[in-house]
Design a protein around this motif. Structure first.
Motif, PDB file in Angstrom:
ATOM      1  N   ARG A 165      73.502  41.443 -19.144  1.00  0.00           N
ATOM      2  CA  ARG A 165      73.618  41.431 -20.596  1.00  0.00           C
ATOM      3  C   ARG A 165      72.402  42.101 -21.218  1.00  0.00           C
ATOM      4  O   ARG A 165      71.263  41.727 -20.930  1.00  0.00           O
ATOM      5  CB  ARG A 165      73.727  39.993 -21.109  1.00  0.00           C
ATOM      6  CG  ARG A 165      74.922  39.246 -20.555  1.00  0.00           C
ATOM      7  CD  ARG A 165      74.876  37.783 -20.935  1.00  0.00           C
ATOM      8  NE  ARG A 165      75.875  37.029 -20.194  1.00  0.00           N
ATOM      9  CZ  ARG A 165      75.852  35.718 -20.055  1.00  0.00           C
ATOM     10  NH1 ARG A 165      74.892  35.011 -20.617  1.00  0.00           N
ATOM     11  NH2 ARG A 165      76.792  35.100 -19.368  1.00  0.00           N
ATOM     12  N   LEU A 167      70.442  42.975 -24.723  1.00  0.00           N
ATOM     13  CA  LEU A 167      70.284  42.554 -26.113  1.00  0.00           C
ATOM     14  C   LEU A 167      69.045  43.202 -26.711  1.00  0.00           C
ATOM     15  O   LEU A 167      68.125  43.591 -25.990  1.00  0.00           O
ATOM     16  CB  LEU A 167      70.149  41.028 -26.188  1.00  0.00           C
ATOM     17  CG  LEU A 167      71.435  40.228 -25.936  1.00  0.00           C
ATOM     18  CD1 LEU A 167      71.116  38.786 -25.594  1.00  0.00           C
ATOM     19  CD2 LEU A 167      72.354  40.296 -27.148  1.00  0.00           C
ATOM     20  N   VAL A 169      65.573  43.070 -28.372  1.00  0.00           N
ATOM     21  CA  VAL A 169      64.492  42.085 -28.379  1.00  0.00           C
ATOM     22  C   VAL A 169      63.263  42.654 -29.073  1.00  0.00           C
ATOM     23  O   VAL A 169      63.036  43.867 -29.109  1.00  0.00           O
ATOM     24  CB  VAL A 169      64.111  41.639 -26.946  1.00  0.00           C
ATOM     25  CG1 VAL A 169      65.255  40.894 -26.283  1.00  0.00           C
ATOM     26  CG2 VAL A 169      63.687  42.834 -26.101  1.00  0.00           C
ATOM     27  N   VAL A 232      68.543  40.969 -20.457  1.00  0.00           N
ATOM     28  CA  VAL A 232      67.989  39.636 -20.684  1.00  0.00           C
ATOM     29  C   VAL A 232      67.485  39.016 -19.383  1.00  0.00           C
ATOM     30  O   VAL A 232      66.526  38.244 -19.379  1.00  0.00           O
ATOM     31  CB  VAL A 232      69.062  38.727 -21.330  1.00  0.00           C
ATOM     32  CG1 VAL A 232      68.544  37.313 -21.527  1.00  0.00           C
ATOM     33  CG2 VAL A 232      69.505  39.308 -22.658  1.00  0.00           C
ATOM     34  N   HIS A 236      63.155  36.041 -18.658  1.00  0.00           N
ATOM     35  CA  HIS A 236      63.302  34.587 -18.671  1.00  0.00           C
ATOM     36  C   HIS A 236      62.069  33.894 -19.249  1.00  0.00           C
ATOM     37  O   HIS A 236      62.154  33.147 -20.236  1.00  0.00           O
ATOM     38  CB  HIS A 236      63.573  34.089 -17.248  1.00  0.00           C
ATOM     39  CG  HIS A 236      63.809  32.613 -17.170  1.00  0.00           C
ATOM     40  ND1 HIS A 236      63.689  31.910 -15.993  1.00  0.00           N
ATOM     41  CD2 HIS A 236      64.137  31.699 -18.127  1.00  0.00           C
ATOM     42  CE1 HIS A 236      63.946  30.628 -16.231  1.00  0.00           C
ATOM     43  NE2 HIS A 236      64.226  30.474 -17.498  1.00  0.00           N
ATOM     44  N   LEU A 239      61.192  34.737 -23.018  1.00  0.00           N
ATOM     45  CA  LEU A 239      62.105  34.129 -23.985  1.00  0.00           C
ATOM     46  C   LEU A 239      61.872  32.622 -24.072  1.00  0.00           C
ATOM     47  O   LEU A 239      61.883  32.045 -25.170  1.00  0.00           O
ATOM     48  CB  LEU A 239      63.554  34.418 -23.598  1.00  0.00           C
ATOM     49  CG  LEU A 239      64.013  35.877 -23.744  1.00  0.00           C
ATOM     50  CD1 LEU A 239      65.378  36.073 -23.098  1.00  0.00           C
ATOM     51  CD2 LEU A 239      64.067  36.286 -25.218  1.00  0.00           C
ATOM     52  N   VAL A 246      65.334  37.341 -29.190  1.00  0.00           N
ATOM     53  CA  VAL A 246      66.568  38.114 -29.291  1.00  0.00           C
ATOM     54  C   VAL A 246      66.858  38.344 -30.763  1.00  0.00           C
ATOM     55  O   VAL A 246      66.884  37.403 -31.569  1.00  0.00           O
ATOM     56  CB  VAL A 246      67.737  37.376 -28.622  1.00  0.00           C
ATOM     57  CG1 VAL A 246      69.057  38.099 -28.898  1.00  0.00           C
ATOM     58  CG2 VAL A 246      67.501  37.259 -27.118  1.00  0.00           C
ATOM     59  N   PRO A 253      75.858  41.370 -27.154  1.00  0.00           N
ATOM     60  CA  PRO A 253      75.258  42.138 -26.074  1.00  0.00           C
ATOM     61  C   PRO A 253      76.177  43.242 -25.531  1.00  0.00           C
ATOM     62  O   PRO A 253      77.393  43.183 -25.683  1.00  0.00           O
ATOM     63  CB  PRO A 253      75.032  41.084 -24.992  1.00  0.00           C
ATOM     64  CG  PRO A 253      76.146  40.104 -25.203  1.00  0.00           C
ATOM     65  CD  PRO A 253      76.320  40.034 -26.693  1.00  0.00           C
ATOM     66  N   TYR A 294      70.546  31.549 -18.088  1.00  0.00           N
ATOM     67  CA  TYR A 294      71.093  32.831 -18.547  1.00  0.00           C
ATOM     68  C   TYR A 294      72.280  32.642 -19.493  1.00  0.00           C
ATOM     69  O   TYR A 294      72.557  33.500 -20.327  1.00  0.00           O
ATOM     70  CB  TYR A 294      71.496  33.619 -17.305  1.00  0.00           C
ATOM     71  CG  TYR A 294      71.730  35.096 -17.481  1.00  0.00           C
ATOM     72  CD1 TYR A 294      70.860  35.879 -18.220  1.00  0.00           C
ATOM     73  CD2 TYR A 294      72.825  35.708 -16.882  1.00  0.00           C
ATOM     74  CE1 TYR A 294      71.070  37.241 -18.358  1.00  0.00           C
ATOM     75  CE2 TYR A 294      73.036  37.064 -17.007  1.00  0.00           C
ATOM     76  CZ  TYR A 294      72.162  37.828 -17.748  1.00  0.00           C
ATOM     77  OH  TYR A 294      72.373  39.165 -17.887  1.00  0.00           O
ATOM     78  N   TYR A 297      72.084  33.024 -23.492  1.00  0.00           N
ATOM     79  CA  TYR A 297      71.856  34.289 -24.199  1.00  0.00           C
ATOM     80  C   TYR A 297      73.078  35.180 -24.076  1.00  0.00           C
ATOM     81  O   TYR A 297      73.525  35.498 -22.971  1.00  0.00           O
ATOM     82  CB  TYR A 297      70.630  34.994 -23.631  1.00  0.00           C
ATOM     83  CG  TYR A 297      69.383  34.171 -23.766  1.00  0.00           C
ATOM     84  CD1 TYR A 297      68.651  34.185 -24.954  1.00  0.00           C
ATOM     85  CD2 TYR A 297      68.949  33.353 -22.736  1.00  0.00           C
ATOM     86  CE1 TYR A 297      67.515  33.407 -25.090  1.00  0.00           C
ATOM     87  CE2 TYR A 297      67.812  32.575 -22.862  1.00  0.00           C
ATOM     88  CZ  TYR A 297      67.095  32.614 -24.046  1.00  0.00           C
ATOM     89  OH  TYR A 297      65.965  31.845 -24.200  1.00  0.00           O
TER      90      TYR A 297
END
Length: 298
Positions: A165, A167, A169, A232, A236, A239, A246, A253, A294, A297
């Motif tokens: 995925r 995204l 950021v 993503v 880990h 975030l 995000v 995504p 995971y 997100y």
């Protein structure tokens, strides 16, 4: 003819490097010893396998043909040795995997338990960009490739591991359109996805920067240099700690699949087949243990 398996191995190294000196170094032999074995192997044939022009060694056309056959013979002998060990309950040999750069956040979790069980196996893991991964796959230089987008014009088989995925950021929790976009280098699957999203193949919609690794992009975003569309799965800790956020963008995504692929019709060696079987059997447990976060997100 009365040549030995060892002579075939030496000849193949000479062909690979077009140098007796380099072949000797890789085989941990002296140069005279390699020369003697090469000469003994040459004596089995009426046609020349190599020729020296000036001070450069070249492989003749006949030598190249012999090398192709010799490669198959050596491979089959190694297969016999590995098959023998497998019947004894031991896996031996070497597994070569080439992974797209972000795959380094994925592949260790899917293969770690297997190599813990089979400590006599060797692993060569090359982490590089998608272009190089696909080329290694195409040339049959590796057993498996880890990629998120299937290559074009190559027939492969696959085992899907986990979603990938992507995204947007940034290091702040809100959108800031004045910040430049940070891209990966040409040849990266993430770069292609980001270009398609912003339609920047023909024009720049915002000021942009380009960096040559996922880790470099992440550090640049952390430093506030810009924002980026990133996988993503490689963020880990950042975030969780609130160092990265995000950002809410439409049509995100972007979702692909991390997949282990190999050439269609490739005859997997016992060790490679055992690894594939392990992944198929343990995949759900691995995802539950290592990637449960995971699901939050995307």
């Amino acid at each position: 003819m009365n040549y030995t398996f060892h002579q075939l191995q030496i000849f193949l190294k000479v062909v690979e490097h077009e140098s007796i000196t380099k072949a000797a170094e890789e085989l941990y032999m002296t140069q005279p010893a390699v020369s003697i074995q090469l000469k003994n192997f040459q004596n089995q044939f009426d046609l020349a396998l190599t020729e020296v022009i000036g001070r450069q060694l070249f492989i003749t056309e006949f030598g190249k043909e012999v090398a192709v056959i010799a490669e198959r013979v050596v491979q089959e002998m190694e297969n016999i040795n590995m098959k023998t060990q497998s019947f004894k309950g031991h896996l031996t040999g070497r597994i070569k995997i080439s992974s797209a750069s972000t795959g380094k956040y994925v592949i260790p979790y899917f293969i770690g338990g297997f190599f813990e069980q089979h400590r006599s196996l060797d692993l060569i893991l090359d982490v590089t960009n998608k272009t190089r991964v696909v080329e290694s796959l195409k040339q049959n230089e590796i057993d498996f490739a880890l990629i998120s987008v299937l290559p074009e014009n190559i027939e492969v088989e696959e085992e899907i591991l986990i979603e990938n995925r992507l995204l947007m950021v940034g290091n702040k929790p809100h959108r800031d359109e004045s910040r430049p976009l940070i891209y990966r280098e040409e040849g990266s699957a993430t770069r292609s996805a980001m270009e398609e999203y912003f339609n920047t193949k023909e024009k720049n919609q915002r000021k942009r920067l380009e960096l040559t690794s996922n880790e470099a992009v992440k550090q640049a975003v952390l430093a506030g240099i810009g924002n980026s569309i990133m996988p993503v799965i490689g963020m880990h800790n950042e975030l969780q700690n609130g160092d990265l956020h995000v950002l809410n963008y439409p049509r995100l995504p972007i979702t692909t699949q991390w997949r282990l692929v190999w050439l269609k019709g490739k005859k997997l060696l016992p060790a490679s087949q055992a690894l594939l079987d392990y992944i198929r059997n343990e995949k759900e447990n691995i995802i539950e243990e290592h990637f449960k976060w995971y699901q939050n997100y995307g």
